[in-house]
Design a protein around this motif. Structure first.
Motif, PDB file in Angstrom:
ATOM      1  N   LYS A 208       8.647   4.970   4.119  1.00  0.00           N
ATOM      2  CA  LYS A 208       7.649   4.243   3.495  1.00  0.00           C
ATOM      3  C   LYS A 208       7.467   2.957   4.402  1.00  0.00           C
ATOM      4  CE  LYS A 208       7.555   3.854  -0.920  1.00  0.00           C
ATOM      5  NZ  LYS A 208       6.411   4.650  -1.472  1.00  0.00           N
ATOM      6  N   ASN A 209       6.290   2.601   4.513  1.00  0.00           N
ATOM      7  CA  ASN A 209       5.897   1.100   5.184  1.00  0.00           C
ATOM      8  C   ASN A 209       6.283   0.286   4.142  1.00  0.00           C
ATOM      9  OD1 ASN A 209       5.234   2.341   7.675  1.00  0.00           O
ATOM     10  ND2 ASN A 209       3.049   2.750   6.842  1.00  0.00           N
ATOM     11  N   SER A 210       6.627  -0.879   4.682  1.00  0.00           N
ATOM     12  CA  SER A 210       6.936  -2.293   3.833  1.00  0.00           C
ATOM     13  C   SER A 210       5.626  -2.731   3.367  1.00  0.00           C
ATOM     14  CB  SER A 210       7.803  -2.990   4.367  1.00  0.00           C
ATOM     15  OG  SER A 210       7.271  -3.567   5.854  1.00  0.00           O
ATOM     16  N   GLN A 211       4.589  -2.527   4.155  1.00  0.00           N
ATOM     17  CA  GLN A 211       3.288  -3.156   3.617  1.00  0.00           C
ATOM     18  C   GLN A 211       2.140  -2.062   3.978  1.00  0.00           C
ATOM     19  OE1 GLN A 211       2.007  -6.935   5.088  1.00  0.00           O
ATOM     20  NE2 GLN A 211       4.301  -7.602   4.911  1.00  0.00           N
TER      21      GLN A 211
ATOM     22  N   GLU B 142       7.263   9.200  -3.538  1.00  0.00           N
ATOM     23  CA  GLU B 142       8.486   9.222  -3.451  1.00  0.00           C
ATOM     24  C   GLU B 142       9.333  10.014  -4.380  1.00  0.00           C
ATOM     25  OE1 GLU B 142      12.129   5.943  -3.334  1.00  0.00           O
ATOM     26  OE2 GLU B 142      10.068   5.349  -3.048  1.00  0.00           O
TER      27      GLU B 142
ATOM     28  N   ILE C 246       6.166  -5.028  10.815  1.00  0.00           N
ATOM     29  CA  ILE C 246       6.117  -4.683   9.393  1.00  0.00           C
ATOM     30  C   ILE C 246       7.057  -3.210   9.498  1.00  0.00           C
ATOM     31  CG2 ILE C 246       4.641  -3.587   7.634  1.00  0.00           C
ATOM     32  CD1 ILE C 246       2.400  -5.199   8.469  1.00  0.00           C
ATOM     33  N   PRO C 247       8.149  -3.313   9.194  1.00  0.00           N
ATOM     34  CA  PRO C 247       8.984  -2.036   9.186  1.00  0.00           C
ATOM     35  C   PRO C 247       8.777  -0.836   8.300  1.00  0.00           C
ATOM     36  CG  PRO C 247      10.085  -3.841   7.845  1.00  0.00           C
ATOM     37  CD  PRO C 247       8.831  -4.624   8.327  1.00  0.00           C
ATOM     38  N   ALA C 248       9.266   0.063   8.698  1.00  0.00           N
ATOM     39  CA  ALA C 248       9.153   1.396   7.829  1.00  0.00           C
ATOM     40  C   ALA C 248      10.476   1.771   7.195  1.00  0.00           C
ATOM     41  CB  ALA C 248       8.835   2.459   8.681  1.00  0.00           C
ATOM     42  N   ILE C 249      10.634   1.861   6.193  1.00  0.00           N
ATOM     43  CA  ILE C 249      11.901   2.135   5.256  1.00  0.00           C
ATOM     44  C   ILE C 249      12.163   3.699   5.393  1.00  0.00           C
ATOM     45  CG2 ILE C 249      13.205   1.955   3.193  1.00  0.00           C
ATOM     46  CD1 ILE C 249      11.099  -0.381   2.599  1.00  0.00           C
TER      47      ILE C 249
ATOM     48  N   PRO D  66       3.677   0.875  -0.297  1.00  0.00           N
ATOM     49  CA  PRO D  66       5.007   0.381  -0.249  1.00  0.00           C
ATOM     50  C   PRO D  66       5.684   0.326  -1.716  1.00  0.00           C
ATOM     51  CG  PRO D  66       3.144  -1.469  -0.432  1.00  0.00           C
ATOM     52  CD  PRO D  66       2.613  -0.087  -0.222  1.00  0.00           C
ATOM     53  N   THR D  67       5.059   0.586  -2.767  1.00  0.00           N
ATOM     54  CA  THR D  67       5.511   0.783  -3.932  1.00  0.00           C
ATOM     55  C   THR D  67       6.656   1.771  -4.069  1.00  0.00           C
ATOM     56  OG1 THR D  67       3.328   0.170  -4.813  1.00  0.00           O
ATOM     57  CG2 THR D  67       4.929   0.789  -6.620  1.00  0.00           C
ATOM     58  N   ARG D  68       7.702   1.157  -4.697  1.00  0.00           N
ATOM     59  CA  ARG D  68       9.027   1.956  -4.553  1.00  0.00           C
ATOM     60  C   ARG D  68       9.092   3.004  -5.996  1.00  0.00           C
ATOM     61  NH1 ARG D  68      12.908   1.598  -0.733  1.00  0.00           N
ATOM     62  NH2 ARG D  68      12.996   3.939  -1.460  1.00  0.00           N
TER      63      ARG D  68
END
Length: 360
Positions: A113-116, A96, A34-37, A89-91
């Protein structure tokens, strides 16, 4: 008191093997897919200290936390960064948008941000993965630091770089009801520093308090596998006890940060039930580990857990009720209260004498 059916539900929900918290297990690996953005990157020159703030849907209090770091007295030797890891994860969420507007020009601030959603302690581990500093200071997204936090920490770490964990004293504020200051154990106040041992927990309970402003050696946290998410909400306490078996862990007798109760999960009924279960099982594990079963029998554990229950009702939630059958025992005291008070007092005296000869 809860019904037996409700107690069975809570018992099944909270049961876990506390001994897993005292083993080196790679808890970073469970979220490796689960990547971090990276939403905002900052400066990248030889960072010494990372102030890590894991956050989740708490943008209003996050402002106080970030501002308290920005307003810190300037450090002399060490370069610092602010790392915010968002578990939502909500953009274009409120957090944000806050970072992109109010803190966009803050050069030493990084925002991911974590993608999940990877859970609270999964996000703590993610902070240590992303941190660039040798040292990581952990703050919740509703905590804030006093202006001298960084300069105090810098001075200590410069002289004593082999510390594994440094835990400053904190002040605890309640958003509802009276605030109070979490004091260190009275015998410790005479000393600037006090060494932490896992055995302390058996006699003193969680005198460590919340990890607000706690300073961790990043390599140490990585080498021990990070925080165990299965031990929520006590993974931080159990990790600190585990670390004290292998590294130098010290309390620092100066209030440098504020923990806020009422906004977070601490006062929720489910969390309080989990605290009770973890206190009991952790003490039971340590008594067995240090071969104290003959001396500290079931009645001692009963004495400790009923005392903790009284503290919860006194300080946190007067309406909280607990069904002790969840622990699998009828908890009662048979004229042993005074005896156990003297047992704990004797341990405090022994600890005080020992700490007089302890140096950083």
């Amino acid at each position: 008191m809860r019904s037996s059916a409700a107690s069975d539900v809570y018992k099944r929900q909270f049961m876990y093997d506390v001994d897993q918290g005292f083993k080196v297990i790679n808890h970073f690996a469970r979220n490796s897919d689960i990547p971090a953005i990276a939403v905002k990157e900052g400066i990248n020159d030889n960072i010494d200290i990372t102030i890590a703030i894991p956050t989740f849907k708490r943008s209003l209090t996050l402002i106080d936390t970030i501002d308290s770091i920005i307003k810190q007295k300037e450090t002399i030797r060490y370069k610092c960064e602010i790392l915010i890891v968002d578990n939502d994860p909500t953009r274009s969420c409120p957090t944000e948008n806050l970072i992109k507007t109010q803190y966009l020009k803050q050069e030493n601030l990084r925002y991911f941000k974590n993608s999940q959603n990877i859970g609270a302690f999964g996000n703590w581990n993610r902070c240590f993965e992303l941190a660039r500093g040798k040292w990581v200071i952990l703050l919740h997204d509703d905590d804030f630091a006093y202006a001298e936090l960084l300069t105090e920490v810098e001075a200590i770490l410069y002289q004593h770089p082999d510390i594994g964990i440094l835990k400053p004293a904190i002040e605890t504020w309640r958003d509802v009801g009276r605030p109070y200051v979490r004091q260190m154990i009275k015998e410790d106040r005479k000393k600037r520093f006090c060494r932490v041992k896992a055995l302390d927990y058996v006699f003193l309970g969680n005198f460590l308090g919340a990890p607000t402003g706690c300073v961790f050696n990043r390599e140490m946290v990585i080498s021990l596998g990070g925080f165990n998410p299965d031990l929520y909400p006590n993974a931080d306490t159990i990790f600190t006890l585990f670390a004290s078996m292998h590294y130098k862990v010290f309390l620092y007798n100066k209030t440098l940060c504020v923990q806020r109760l009422g906004i977070n999960d601490t006062l929720k009924e489910k969390t309080l039930f989990q605290f009770m279960y973890c206190r009991y099982t952790t003490i039971s594990y340590l008594i067995k580990k240090y071969h104290l079963e003959f001396f500290l029998r079931q009645q001692y554990k009963n004495y400790v857990i009923t005392g903790f229950y009284a503290d919860i009702k006194r300080w946190w939630c007067p309406d909280f009720t607990y069904d002790f059958s969840i622990l699998g025992h009828d908890v009662y005291i048979q004229n042993k209260g005074l005896f156990y008070k003297y047992v704990i007092k004797a341990y405090l005296v022994m600890r005080m004498v020992k700490n007089r000869f302890v140096k950083l």
